[in-house]
Scaffold this active site. Sequence first.
Site, PDB file in Angstrom:
ATOM      1  N   GLY A   1      -4.626   7.986   5.474  1.00 63.69           N
ATOM      2  CA  GLY A   1      -3.730   8.988   6.051  1.00 63.69           C
ATOM      3  C   GLY A   1      -2.520   9.236   5.163  1.00 63.69           C
ATOM      4  O   GLY A   1      -2.061  10.375   5.009  1.00 63.69           O
TER       5      GLY A   1
ATOM      6  N   ARG B   1       2.776   5.903  -3.418  1.00 68.98           N
ATOM      7  CA  ARG B   1       3.929   6.677  -3.909  1.00 68.98           C
ATOM      8  C   ARG B   1       4.142   6.465  -5.400  1.00 68.98           C
ATOM      9  O   ARG B   1       4.608   7.369  -6.100  1.00 68.98           O
ATOM     10  CB  ARG B   1       5.175   6.292  -3.099  1.00 68.98           C
ATOM     11  CG  ARG B   1       5.135   6.850  -1.655  1.00 68.98           C
ATOM     12  CD  ARG B   1       6.115   6.123  -0.771  1.00 68.98           C
ATOM     13  NE  ARG B   1       6.262   6.687   0.562  1.00 68.98           N
ATOM     14  CZ  ARG B   1       5.460   6.429   1.610  1.00 68.98           C
ATOM     15  NH1 ARG B   1       4.395   5.625   1.463  1.00 68.98           N
ATOM     16  NH2 ARG B   1       5.699   6.973   2.798  1.00 68.98           N
TER      17      ARG B   1
ATOM     18  N   ARG C   1      -8.177  12.272  12.568  1.00 70.01           N
ATOM     19  CA  ARG C   1      -6.742  12.009  12.791  1.00 70.01           C
ATOM     20  C   ARG C   1      -5.931  13.308  12.824  1.00 70.01           C
ATOM     21  O   ARG C   1      -6.269  14.280  12.147  1.00 70.01           O
ATOM     22  CB  ARG C   1      -6.227  11.033  11.731  1.00 70.01           C
ATOM     23  CG  ARG C   1      -6.899   9.670  11.894  1.00 70.01           C
ATOM     24  CD  ARG C   1      -6.387   8.660  10.925  1.00 70.01           C
ATOM     25  NE  ARG C   1      -5.008   8.283  11.198  1.00 70.01           N
ATOM     26  CZ  ARG C   1      -4.294   7.472  10.422  1.00 70.01           C
ATOM     27  NH1 ARG C   1      -4.831   6.980   9.335  1.00 70.01           N
ATOM     28  NH2 ARG C   1      -3.059   7.164  10.745  1.00 70.01           N
TER      29      ARG C   1
ATOM     30  N   ASP D   1       2.472  -1.190  11.833  1.00 68.42           N
ATOM     31  CA  ASP D   1       1.130  -1.571  11.352  1.00 68.42           C
ATOM     32  C   ASP D   1       0.778  -3.018  11.688  1.00 68.42           C
ATOM     33  O   ASP D   1      -0.357  -3.448  11.466  1.00 68.42           O
ATOM     34  CB  ASP D   1       1.044  -1.379   9.833  1.00 68.42           C
ATOM     35  CG  ASP D   1       0.964   0.099   9.464  1.00 68.42           C
ATOM     36  OD1 ASP D   1       0.686   0.930  10.350  1.00 68.42           O
ATOM     37  OD2 ASP D   1       1.184   0.416   8.280  1.00 68.42           O
TER      38      ASP D   1
ATOM     39  N   ARG E   1      -7.082  -3.336   9.732  1.00 68.64           N
ATOM     40  CA  ARG E   1      -6.077  -4.224  10.333  1.00 68.64           C
ATOM     41  C   ARG E   1      -6.608  -4.925  11.594  1.00 68.64           C
ATOM     42  O   ARG E   1      -6.262  -6.068  11.857  1.00 68.64           O
ATOM     43  CB  ARG E   1      -4.787  -3.459  10.622  1.00 68.64           C
ATOM     44  CG  ARG E   1      -4.182  -2.858   9.359  1.00 68.64           C
ATOM     45  CD  ARG E   1      -2.696  -2.669   9.427  1.00 68.64           C
ATOM     46  NE  ARG E   1      -2.232  -1.820   8.322  1.00 68.64           N
ATOM     47  CZ  ARG E   1      -2.064  -2.215   7.069  1.00 68.64           C
ATOM     48  NH1 ARG E   1      -2.313  -3.458   6.727  1.00 68.64           N
ATOM     49  NH2 ARG E   1      -1.641  -1.365   6.143  1.00 68.64           N
TER      50      ARG E   1
ATOM     51  N   LYS F   1       0.840  -1.214   0.000  1.00 66.85           N
ATOM     52  CA  LYS F   1       0.000   0.000   0.000  1.00 66.85           C
ATOM     53  C   LYS F   1       0.869   1.256   0.000  1.00 66.85           C
ATOM     54  O   LYS F   1       0.607   2.190  -0.756  1.00 66.85           O
ATOM     55  CB  LYS F   1      -0.932  -0.033   1.225  1.00 66.85           C
ATOM     56  CG  LYS F   1      -1.876   1.152   1.312  1.00 66.85           C
ATOM     57  CD  LYS F   1      -3.135   0.802   2.075  1.00 66.85           C
ATOM     58  CE  LYS F   1      -2.944   0.701   3.574  1.00 66.85           C
ATOM     59  NZ  LYS F   1      -2.727   2.000   4.234  1.00 66.85           N
TER      60      LYS F   1
ATOM     61  N   SER G   1       7.416   8.893  12.266  1.00 68.04           N
ATOM     62  CA  SER G   1       6.342   8.806  11.280  1.00 68.04           C
ATOM     63  C   SER G   1       6.876   9.010   9.875  1.00 68.04           C
ATOM     64  O   SER G   1       7.372  10.092   9.537  1.00 68.04           O
ATOM     65  CB  SER G   1       5.264   9.863  11.569  1.00 68.04           C
ATOM     66  OG  SER G   1       4.420   9.997  10.435  1.00 68.04           O
TER      67      SER G   1
ATOM     68  N   ARG H   1      -5.659   1.651  17.965  1.00 66.30           N
ATOM     69  CA  ARG H   1      -5.508   0.194  17.815  1.00 66.30           C
ATOM     70  C   ARG H   1      -5.199  -0.512  19.125  1.00 66.30           C
ATOM     71  O   ARG H   1      -5.466  -1.709  19.254  1.00 66.30           O
ATOM     72  CB  ARG H   1      -4.445  -0.116  16.751  1.00 66.30           C
ATOM     73  CG  ARG H   1      -4.947   0.202  15.360  1.00 66.30           C
ATOM     74  CD  ARG H   1      -3.975  -0.157  14.270  1.00 66.30           C
ATOM     75  NE  ARG H   1      -4.632   0.014  12.976  1.00 66.30           N
ATOM     76  CZ  ARG H   1      -4.006   0.259  11.836  1.00 66.30           C
ATOM     77  NH1 ARG H   1      -2.686   0.347  11.811  1.00 66.30           N
ATOM     78  NH2 ARG H   1      -4.676   0.392  10.710  1.00 66.30           N
TER      79      ARG H   1
HETATM   80  C1  S3P Z   1       2.814   4.833   6.128  1.00 68.26           C
HETATM   81  C2  S3P Z   1       3.385   5.189   7.308  1.00 68.26           C
HETATM   82  C3  S3P Z   1       2.885   4.738   8.614  1.00 68.26           C
HETATM   83  C4  S3P Z   1       1.937   3.562   8.492  1.00 68.26           C
HETATM   84  C5  S3P Z   1       0.953   3.755   7.395  1.00 68.26           C
HETATM   85  C6  S3P Z   1       1.652   3.924   6.057  1.00 68.26           C
HETATM   86  C7  S3P Z   1       3.393   5.324   4.868  1.00 68.26           C
HETATM   87  O1  S3P Z   1       2.190   5.797   9.241  1.00 68.26           O
HETATM   88  O2  S3P Z   1       1.270   3.360   9.719  1.00 68.26           O
HETATM   89  O3  S3P Z   1       0.088   2.639   7.313  1.00 68.26           O
HETATM   90  O4  S3P Z   1       3.055   4.807   3.796  1.00 68.26           O
HETATM   91  O5  S3P Z   1       4.227   6.249   4.932  1.00 68.26           O
HETATM   92  P1  S3P Z   1       2.952   6.880  10.171  1.00 68.26           P
HETATM   93  O6  S3P Z   1       3.845   7.641   9.318  1.00 68.26           O
HETATM   94  O7  S3P Z   1       1.849   7.708  10.739  1.00 68.26           O
HETATM   95  O8  S3P Z   1       3.661   6.069  11.207  1.00 68.26           O
END
Ligand code: S3P
Length: 456
Positions: A114, A46, A142, A335, A407, A41, A187, A366
């Site tokens: 997100g 990206r 969020r 995750d 999840r 994903k 993050s 979670r």
């Molecule tokens: C992700 C980063 C993570 C992850 C999300 C995908 C990404 O989130 O939990 O499922 O693709 O950059 P955080 O950056 O909030 O940790």
Amino acid sequence: MLIAQTLKWHFKLSAHNPTGLQFQVEDGGSLAGSIEVPGDKSMSHRSVMFGSMANGITEVSGFLEGEDALHTLQAFEQMGVKIDQLGAGNLVIHGQGIKGLHAPKEPIYHGNAGTGMRLLAGVLAGLGLPAILTGDESLSGRPMGRIVDPLKLMGANITTADNGTPPLNLHGGKQLKAIEYTTPMASAQVKSCILLAGLHAQGHTVVHEPDITRDHTERMLRGFGVDVQTNGLTASIEGGQQLKATNLTVPGDISSAAFFLVGAAMIPGSVLTINNVGLNPSRRGVVDILRLMGANIEENNPRESGGELVADLKVTGTQLKGIDVPKELVSLAIDEFPALFVAAASAQGTTVVTGAEELRVKETDRIQVMADGLRLLGVDITDTPDGARIVGGAINGGTVDSCGDHRTAMSFAMAALIAKEPITVLDCDNVATSFPGFVSLASGAGLRVSESRPSG
Ligand code: S3P
């Protein structure tokens, strides 16, 4: 902030969706055979973003045709990019270069994603394009301050709802300036947002992180000919670079493989191979944590594909044992904790997770959702602000609420393998955000799962 967020999800827990998709899972059984999970994903989001921003045609294979990544695809179509969807995860992206993107006429809807919202905010802010970014009920709750704060430091004009949540209103028109920034939390979305804004900013943008997070942005931008530097917990980028189209193969998503890794690893008698799983070093924590718990996982046929390490994972089930999860592995498996909580519930002894407070601001809280569900199934679990203490043992059946989180839904489904009675999982529609076809793949591998939608 953390407390307010936790209370918010507590509130959401009581508001169970009565017409949501439900999984019915018979107790017991084991997993066997050879499967392949859908594309990663993070990389799928990206691939569309970078292919759209590049000069020339980018062909993508293995793209995850799940709702989250499809919302990102639609977002770039709204910004004028032509993307051919050829089916079976194959895309042809007609990139027109960074300057070819234009401001969307309508608000962009990211659904549950997100990653889509936070990364796109960085791209748009960098380009000075005005846009409104919205999402579903979960995404609308969020925290966005984590990206808005650094983008404002770069000079962007962005507003959010009063409590720092979406919609994001990017007012556009500003040329951003590079910053050097230390993210308060580990993050990849925040790091990526800043790097993508930095790609169009004046000067050299530097991001320092408290822990390792997934580095797909850095690796994939390099694949598109961009010079991104990394050194330990620091990544940096010079503004004003162009992207050159390339072809991309997206491997299977280790986060989707995780449900099957856990399901097979915790059941003696299971022998399951999951082919073509991406094993990026910043994502492989689930394999290493399960191994510490005694899991038997072979990495066969290791190879490189699309700039990422890939292998076929053969899992042979056994009785797992409880561990203290090393803190340095937490951000590498962030995750996968819903699934790992189920592994811990099956284990002999106690598992302690700490340093995982980010779990509280994912698609749901979670920690809370897993603790409430597992407790209802008879598991001795104590939730803490940054993790949980889980005592392994017998699991009962019952009805648990995923609270609309893909999840947690798939993790509770796997819990039926160690349960004494069937488990019903509520509110499972969002499994389609990351794992279309989960029910048929899981039932082919031996999970006795079916789905239904209650009427009314
Ligand atoms: C992700 C980063 C993570 C992850 C999300 C995908 C990404 O989130 O939990 O499922 O693709 O950059 P955080 O950056 O909030 O940790």
